[in-house]
Design a protein around this motif. Sequence first.
Motif, PDB file in Angstrom:
ATOM      1  N   ASN A  90       1.114  -1.581  -0.281  1.00 15.26           N
ATOM      2  CA  ASN A  90       0.073  -0.070   0.067  1.00 15.26           C
ATOM      3  C   ASN A  90       1.045   1.582   0.357  1.00 15.26           C
ATOM      4  O   ASN A  90       0.652   2.294  -0.022  1.00 15.26           O
ATOM      5  N   VAL A  91       2.352   0.724   0.096  1.00 14.84           N
ATOM      6  CA  VAL A  91       3.412   1.799  -0.628  1.00 14.84           C
ATOM      7  C   VAL A  91       3.747   1.600  -1.531  1.00 14.84           C
ATOM      8  O   VAL A  91       4.763   1.039  -1.460  1.00 14.84           O
ATOM      9  N   ILE A  92       3.846   2.585  -2.666  1.00 14.54           N
ATOM     10  CA  ILE A  92       4.928   2.213  -3.614  1.00 14.54           C
ATOM     11  C   ILE A  92       5.897   3.412  -3.524  1.00 14.54           C
ATOM     12  O   ILE A  92       5.874   4.417  -3.731  1.00 14.54           O
ATOM     13  N   ILE A  93       7.128   2.865  -3.458  1.00 11.31           N
ATOM     14  CA  ILE A  93       8.511   3.795  -4.308  1.00 11.31           C
ATOM     15  C   ILE A  93       9.213   3.485  -4.898  1.00 11.31           C
ATOM     16  O   ILE A  93       9.780   2.180  -5.529  1.00 11.31           O
ATOM     17  N   ALA A  94       8.911   4.439  -6.008  1.00  4.11           N
ATOM     18  CA  ALA A  94      10.291   4.264  -7.072  1.00  4.11           C
ATOM     19  C   ALA A  94      11.426   5.147  -7.695  1.00  4.11           C
ATOM     20  O   ALA A  94      10.859   6.456  -5.878  1.00  4.11           O
TER      21      ALA A  94
END
Length: 358
Positions: A90-94
């Motif tokens: 639920n937390v996408i870091i790119a």
Amino acid sequence: MKFKTLAGLALTALIAAAPAAQAQLKIEKPKIAFVFLGTDTDGGWSQSQNTARLALAKAYHEKVPYVENVPEQTEKVEQAVELFINHGANVIIAGSYGYSDAMLAEAKAHPKVAFINMAGISSAPNLESPYPKTFQGWYLAGMAAGYATKSKQLGMMLGFPIPDVLWDINSFALGAQAANPGTIVHVAFVNSWSDPVKEAQISKAMIQQGADVIATDMDSPAALVVAEKAGKYSIGYQVDMAKSAPKGILTSVVFHWEKELVPAVAAMKAGTWKSQGTPLYGIDTGVVDIAKLQHIPADDIAKIEAVRQKMIDGTFNVWAGPISDQAGKVEVPAGSTPTVDQLWNMNYLVSNVKGSMK
């Protein structure tokens, strides 16, 4: 990524950078996942982000999954993101400029998921694209190069001529000029974010042309290794590259993404996080800085540290005019400084840079 694609993204920057109506997002149990452009041991860009991933894993006492080598292709990025979300993330870091379109599409499709895209240019109520004020670090690195050079000829290689890359070369050149008037910076664009073979070739050519300090804005230390073998000075980027060139490295412009990402996820958990759009984080926040200064006199190090402290205090602006471009056109008049929007639309090289935006 093709420059045509980059140019298209740049056109959307004006719209993406405009603040949208923001809402607080609460994620009681953060399940974090990372999408890397390179590998977690690439020696630069993705490795700096992996340090933040490890910090988050430590903060939340659990593993934080990641995927490596995801190309800057919308479909590929969306596939990676969807896979993580389908497994509960639920937390996408790119972390890539070229992920901007895909991250925006995913943020719209999943409004209850938080997205952070380091170096991106798109934003939404649940998507933030932060970036460091790399120009502060590069100005200080330019000062170091200016103090170290004997030939007054520096070389710097960069990926693509997009605004946040142009401000790296320009601030580096301005710092060198301030430390050693008359210093010239030769520029070369690799048209890739990482091409160690080409970077090494460019480094060798610049040295043959008289450069005695080589700076890299790339994802690998290849150019620094060549400089080290030639007995020349160098400057690294993204992580401290001193191990690759211990005898001649002056410093590195380094990222500490964890100083932004750990508080951001904590705010999500507390329900106080709001996307800030495309915020810039300076040396005062610790997100960007320079590594240990080496191989220059203590008096010169003290001068650099004094400017660094003024940046932290907010009393020194890299872009204080007058600043002219290669053709002599005044881009920043005396007594003024550019706005953030103007920085994000930078499209020139300053007067002491030799080379073109090709």
